[in-house]
Design an enzyme around this catalytic site. Structure first.
Site, PDB file in Angstrom:
ATOM      1  N   LYS A   1      45.942  27.758  39.468  1.00 26.33           N
ATOM      2  CA  LYS A   1      45.856  29.176  39.082  1.00 26.33           C
ATOM      3  C   LYS A   1      47.237  29.816  39.148  1.00 26.33           C
ATOM      4  CE  LYS A   1      41.061  29.635  40.507  1.00 26.33           C
ATOM      5  NZ  LYS A   1      40.110  29.854  41.594  1.00 26.33           N
TER       6      LYS A   1
ATOM      7  N   GLN B   1      39.621  32.756  47.207  1.00 25.48           N
ATOM      8  CA  GLN B   1      39.105  31.428  46.865  1.00 25.48           C
ATOM      9  C   GLN B   1      37.905  31.089  47.757  1.00 25.48           C
ATOM     10  OE1 GLN B   1      40.306  29.424  44.292  1.00 25.48           O
ATOM     11  NE2 GLN B   1      38.542  28.137  44.778  1.00 25.48           N
TER      12      GLN B   1
ATOM     13  N   ASP C   1      37.268  38.015  39.727  1.00 23.77           N
ATOM     14  CA  ASP C   1      36.213  36.997  39.705  1.00 23.77           C
ATOM     15  C   ASP C   1      34.874  37.600  39.271  1.00 23.77           C
ATOM     16  OD1 ASP C   1      36.786  34.348  40.125  1.00 23.77           O
ATOM     17  OD2 ASP C   1      36.795  34.469  42.310  1.00 23.77           O
TER      18      ASP C   1
END
Ligand code: NDP
Length: 297
Positions: free
Chosen positions: A54, A98, A121
């Site tokens: 990422k 994460q 997200d």
């Protein structure tokens, strides 16, 4: 019939190009550099690989990548304080924590502490509600990537029967919402669904998100249907070593389907591309600037 292969790797490259072009415009015309903050707690090897990937792609499209690595024994209060700090930082337009987090940390509490406008997200409860009610939201990256590929392949999805196999909060449920938003007739199947093969045979679009290697087989697929395989499973090869397979059995499904996403090279590359797309969307919204077209729903 041999299915058309939907090339997610190539599609993701076009998404990244669009993002990069928009980043250049934001820098040159407005002096703004979009920033993505990624928070990684602990040493989970898969998470470390994802976070590295990422960060690399964030920099490649010209954005600022900020990584916050914390030890496994961080307290919930310390992690929440970090999220607060990132919420208040005007250089940070997107925040990603994460997952999975270590067991002593409450993931829901942490995710819901993120400013919904920076929740790239799309997991914050406000964004879940906005998506469910058809309002402008941050959309979870994996289902967004699937929707982009489906729109590109089909044009309009209106009236198509879609079966989403899997009802997780990160893939199955938001995927179903997005397909409903595009006027599909949507069925969500799960581990208690009766006669799953018969349910899947009704589908013009099948999204497999079960986490079970090669579970959806060609015999379940209506001839000409589109199969989107979200699964990422590493299995042992008979000759030794491992390989990645999806939740659909590619060989048998590709003989019946009209189109199919491969694993690897299908949904996977689209997920990070959509994270970058969400970051630029968040940055434009934060600065009251027009959003780039085709990078969100
Ligand atoms: P979860 O384990 O959270 O959810 C799996 C879902 O599949 C559940 O709803 C479960 O039903 C259902 N299921 C399990 N077994 C069966 C069965 N035998 N028949 C029907 N339904 C079943 O997984 P995720 O949604 O997080 O992930 C799904 C897959 O997608 C995994 O392979 C994962 O690795 C992959 N993935 C890929 C991403 C990418 O970037 N490409 C991103 C995220 C995930 P129930 O609710 O009843 O238990």
């Amino acid at each position: 019939m041999t299915a058309k292969v939907i090339d997610g790797k190539a599609f993701a490259a076009t998404v990244r190009e669009k993002v990069a072009a928009h980043v250049t415009r934001l820098k040159e015309e407005h002096g703004i550099t979009p920033g993505l903050a990624v928070v990684l707690v602990g040493e989970d090897p898969a998470s470390q690989v994802y976070v590295r990937s990422k960060g690399k792609q964030t920099v490649e499209v010209g954005m600022e990548s900020l990584e916050f690595k914390r030890d496994t024994d961080i307290t919930e209060a310390e992690l929440l304080a970090l999220i607060d700090q990132l919420n208040d930082d005007p250089k940070v337009h997107g925040i990603l924590v994460q997952l999975p987090l270590p067991a002593h940390l409450d993931s829901d509490l942490v995710i819901n502490a993120i400013d919904p406008a920076k929740d790239v997200d799309g997991f914050h409860i406000s964004n879940v509600g906005l998506l469910g009610t058809g309002q402008k939201s941050m959309v979870p990256c994996t289902p967004l990537g699937c929707l982009m590929m489906l729109r590109d392949h089909h044009g309009s999805l209106s009236g198509l029967n879609a079966v989403v196999v899997g009802r997780s909060n990160i893939v199955g449920k938001p995927m179903a919402q997005l397909l409903l938003g595009d006027s599909c007739t949507v069925t969500i199947a799960h581990s208690r669904t009766k006669d799953l093969p018969a349910v899947v045979r009704q589908a013009d679009i099948v999204v497999a998100a079960v986490g079970r290697p090669e579970m959806v087989i060609g015999d379940w697929i209506k001839p000409g249907a589109t199969v989107v395989d979200v699964g990422i499973n590493r299995i042992e090869k008979p000759e030794g070593g491992t390989r990645l397979v999806g939740d659909a059995d590619y060989a048998s499904c590709a003989q019946v389907a009209g189109a199919i996403t491969p694993v690897p090279g299908g949904v996977g590359p689209m997920t990070i591309a959509c994270l970058l797309a969400n970051t630029i969307t968040a940055c434009c919204r934060a600065n009251n600037l027009p959003e780039p077209e085709g990078l969100t729903v």
